[in-house]
Design a protein around this motif. Structure first.
Motif, PDB file in Angstrom:
ATOM      1  N   GLN A   1      16.373  66.004 -63.987  1.00  0.00           N
ATOM      2  CA  GLN A   1      16.844  64.107 -64.924  1.00  0.00           C
ATOM      3  C   GLN A   1      18.497  63.870 -64.528  1.00  0.00           C
ATOM      4  OE1 GLN A   1      15.985  63.289 -67.748  1.00  0.00           O
ATOM      5  NE2 GLN A   1      14.072  64.808 -67.152  1.00  0.00           N
ATOM      6  N   ILE A   2      18.163  62.488 -64.153  1.00  0.00           N
ATOM      7  CA  ILE A   2      19.606  61.554 -63.365  1.00  0.00           C
ATOM      8  C   ILE A   2      20.224  60.838 -64.890  1.00  0.00           C
ATOM      9  CG2 ILE A   2      20.247  60.012 -62.265  1.00  0.00           C
ATOM     10  CD1 ILE A   2      17.740  60.487 -60.144  1.00  0.00           C
ATOM     11  N   THR A   3      21.014  61.000 -64.669  1.00  0.00           N
ATOM     12  CA  THR A   3      22.181  59.768 -65.802  1.00  0.00           C
ATOM     13  C   THR A   3      23.309  59.392 -64.817  1.00  0.00           C
ATOM     14  OG1 THR A   3      22.193  61.874 -67.566  1.00  0.00           O
ATOM     15  CG2 THR A   3      23.407  60.043 -67.857  1.00  0.00           C
ATOM     16  N   THR A   4      23.163  57.987 -64.853  1.00  0.00           N
ATOM     17  CA  THR A   4      23.828  57.023 -64.834  1.00  0.00           C
ATOM     18  C   THR A   4      25.391  56.709 -65.846  1.00  0.00           C
ATOM     19  OG1 THR A   4      23.098  55.079 -64.257  1.00  0.00           O
ATOM     20  CG2 THR A   4      22.350  56.968 -62.637  1.00  0.00           C
ATOM     21  N   ILE A   5      26.327  55.916 -65.329  1.00  0.00           N
ATOM     22  CA  ILE A   5      27.207  55.585 -66.264  1.00  0.00           C
ATOM     23  C   ILE A   5      26.217  54.752 -67.097  1.00  0.00           C
ATOM     24  CG2 ILE A   5      28.054  53.008 -64.212  1.00  0.00           C
ATOM     25  CD1 ILE A   5      30.182  55.392 -66.970  1.00  0.00           C
ATOM     26  N   GLU A   6      25.070  53.698 -66.842  1.00  0.00           N
ATOM     27  CA  GLU A   6      24.280  52.780 -67.528  1.00  0.00           C
ATOM     28  C   GLU A   6      23.670  53.708 -68.382  1.00  0.00           C
ATOM     29  OE1 GLU A   6      24.102  50.784 -63.734  1.00  0.00           O
ATOM     30  OE2 GLU A   6      24.095  53.098 -64.034  1.00  0.00           O
ATOM     31  N   GLY A   7      23.621  54.938 -68.478  1.00  0.00           N
ATOM     32  CA  GLY A   7      22.958  55.912 -69.269  1.00  0.00           C
ATOM     33  C   GLY A   7      23.610  56.079 -70.269  1.00  0.00           C
ATOM     34  N   LEU A   8      24.717  56.661 -70.114  1.00  0.00           N
ATOM     35  CA  LEU A   8      26.006  57.133 -70.705  1.00  0.00           C
ATOM     36  C   LEU A   8      26.064  56.996 -72.406  1.00  0.00           C
ATOM     37  CD1 LEU A   8      28.330  59.358 -70.567  1.00  0.00           C
ATOM     38  CD2 LEU A   8      30.203  57.516 -70.718  1.00  0.00           C
ATOM     39  N   SER A   9      25.696  55.600 -72.107  1.00  0.00           N
ATOM     40  CA  SER A   9      25.404  54.962 -73.519  1.00  0.00           C
ATOM     41  C   SER A   9      25.228  53.893 -73.826  1.00  0.00           C
ATOM     42  CB  SER A   9      26.981  54.841 -74.430  1.00  0.00           C
ATOM     43  OG  SER A   9      26.906  53.989 -75.833  1.00  0.00           O
ATOM     44  N   GLU A  10      23.932  53.485 -74.807  1.00  0.00           N
ATOM     45  CA  GLU A  10      23.425  52.035 -74.104  1.00  0.00           C
ATOM     46  C   GLU A  10      23.690  50.555 -74.969  1.00  0.00           C
ATOM     47  OE1 GLU A  10      19.648  51.701 -76.972  1.00  0.00           O
ATOM     48  OE2 GLU A  10      19.205  53.313 -76.127  1.00  0.00           O
ATOM     49  N   ASN A  11      25.396  50.829 -75.761  1.00  0.00           N
ATOM     50  CA  ASN A  11      25.714  50.029 -76.190  1.00  0.00           C
ATOM     51  C   ASN A  11      27.526  50.159 -75.543  1.00  0.00           C
ATOM     52  OD1 ASN A  11      23.856  48.822 -77.687  1.00  0.00           O
ATOM     53  ND2 ASN A  11      24.392  50.882 -79.316  1.00  0.00           N
ATOM     54  N   GLY A  12      27.330  50.931 -74.415  1.00  0.00           N
ATOM     55  CA  GLY A  12      29.282  51.364 -73.826  1.00  0.00           C
ATOM     56  C   GLY A  12      30.075  51.791 -75.653  1.00  0.00           C
ATOM     57  N   ASP A  13      29.296  52.542 -76.926  1.00  0.00           N
ATOM     58  CA  ASP A  13      30.149  53.078 -77.691  1.00  0.00           C
ATOM     59  C   ASP A  13      30.007  55.545 -77.351  1.00  0.00           C
ATOM     60  OD1 ASP A  13      27.109  54.367 -78.010  1.00  0.00           O
ATOM     61  OD2 ASP A  13      27.364  53.187 -79.808  1.00  0.00           O
ATOM     62  N   HIS A  14      30.374  54.909 -76.314  1.00  0.00           N
ATOM     63  CA  HIS A  14      30.204  56.252 -75.580  1.00  0.00           C
ATOM     64  C   HIS A  14      32.049  56.853 -76.569  1.00  0.00           C
ATOM     65  CE1 HIS A  14      30.965  60.477 -73.730  1.00  0.00           C
ATOM     66  NE2 HIS A  14      29.776  61.131 -73.645  1.00  0.00           N
ATOM     67  N   PRO A  15      31.799  57.832 -76.999  1.00  0.00           N
ATOM     68  CA  PRO A  15      33.603  58.152 -76.978  1.00  0.00           C
ATOM     69  C   PRO A  15      34.283  58.028 -75.830  1.00  0.00           C
ATOM     70  CG  PRO A  15      32.228  60.139 -78.272  1.00  0.00           C
ATOM     71  CD  PRO A  15      31.957  59.371 -77.095  1.00  0.00           C
ATOM     72  N   LEU A  16      33.933  58.241 -74.967  1.00  0.00           N
ATOM     73  CA  LEU A  16      34.993  58.636 -73.730  1.00  0.00           C
ATOM     74  C   LEU A  16      34.763  57.001 -73.494  1.00  0.00           C
ATOM     75  CD1 LEU A  16      33.958  61.263 -71.280  1.00  0.00           C
ATOM     76  CD2 LEU A  16      36.135  60.962 -71.892  1.00  0.00           C
ATOM     77  N   GLN A  17      33.670  56.227 -73.020  1.00  0.00           N
ATOM     78  CA  GLN A  17      34.478  54.866 -73.579  1.00  0.00           C
ATOM     79  C   GLN A  17      35.612  53.980 -74.430  1.00  0.00           C
ATOM     80  OE1 GLN A  17      29.960  54.720 -73.453  1.00  0.00           O
ATOM     81  NE2 GLN A  17      30.112  53.598 -71.139  1.00  0.00           N
ATOM     82  N   GLN A  18      34.856  54.370 -74.924  1.00  0.00           N
ATOM     83  CA  GLN A  18      36.150  53.657 -76.741  1.00  0.00           C
ATOM     84  C   GLN A  18      37.976  54.197 -75.762  1.00  0.00           C
ATOM     85  OE1 GLN A  18      34.967  51.517 -78.854  1.00  0.00           O
ATOM     86  NE2 GLN A  18      33.061  51.466 -77.740  1.00  0.00           N
TER      87      GLN A  18
END
Length: 154
Positions: A68-85
């Motif tokens: 399973q590969i996760t990129t920054i685009e897959g961290l959160s669909e809406n940019g609302d991951h707690p880290l992004q916030q």
């Protein structure tokens, strides 16, 4: 070969030794993962491979098959991951180039350690270079995100 990126199976026709970074950026047009040094030293190309932070510039495409590969685009669909916030709250980026790799390393840390100490953060983030020197803001943002995930006040 088939790889799974951000939850979607993708068929790719590339040389097995092509670095995963170029598969993601050039073949799949997922340009959030950045090319920095090409030698695995700077961390700008950090992705998750089965949940572990991995340097995409050093990882052959064939190594990702079945994982399973996760990129920054897959961290959160809406940019609302707690880290992004938290990154926004602490005004972390300056030039921003290293930020996707920083976020991916921080996300891997919080996935395995919900309440990291300063030394845990330092250890997890070692090798992610920031030419702007925003390390204190990065650490503060990780702490904020950790408390948000735990339901605590920052």
């Amino acid at each position: 070969m088939q790889i799974t990126v951000n939850g979607s199976a993708r068929e790719i026709d590339v040389d097995e030794q092509m670095p995963l970074l170029w598969v993601l950026r050039d073949e799949l047009k997922l340009t959030g993962t950045k090319f920095g040094c090409g030698g695995g030293y700077c961390g700008a190309c950090t992705i998750h491979l089965d949940g572990r932070p991995t340097r995409a510039c050093l990882t052959p495409a064939s190594f990702a098959e079945g994982k399973q590969i996760t990129t920054i685009e897959g961290l959160s669909e809406n940019g609302d991951h707690p880290l992004q916030q938290a990154w926004i709250e602490h005004n972390v980026p300056q030039c921003g180039y290293c930020q996707s790799g920083q976020l991916m390393s921080a996300a891997a840390l919080l996935a395995t350690n919900a309440s990291p100490s300063d030394s845990d953060i330092d250890g997890a983030m070692t090798g992610n270079l920031c030419r702007c020197g925003t390390y204190p803001r990065i650490k503060a943002a990780i702490k904020t995100a950790a408390t948000a995930d735990n339901g605590e006040e920052a």
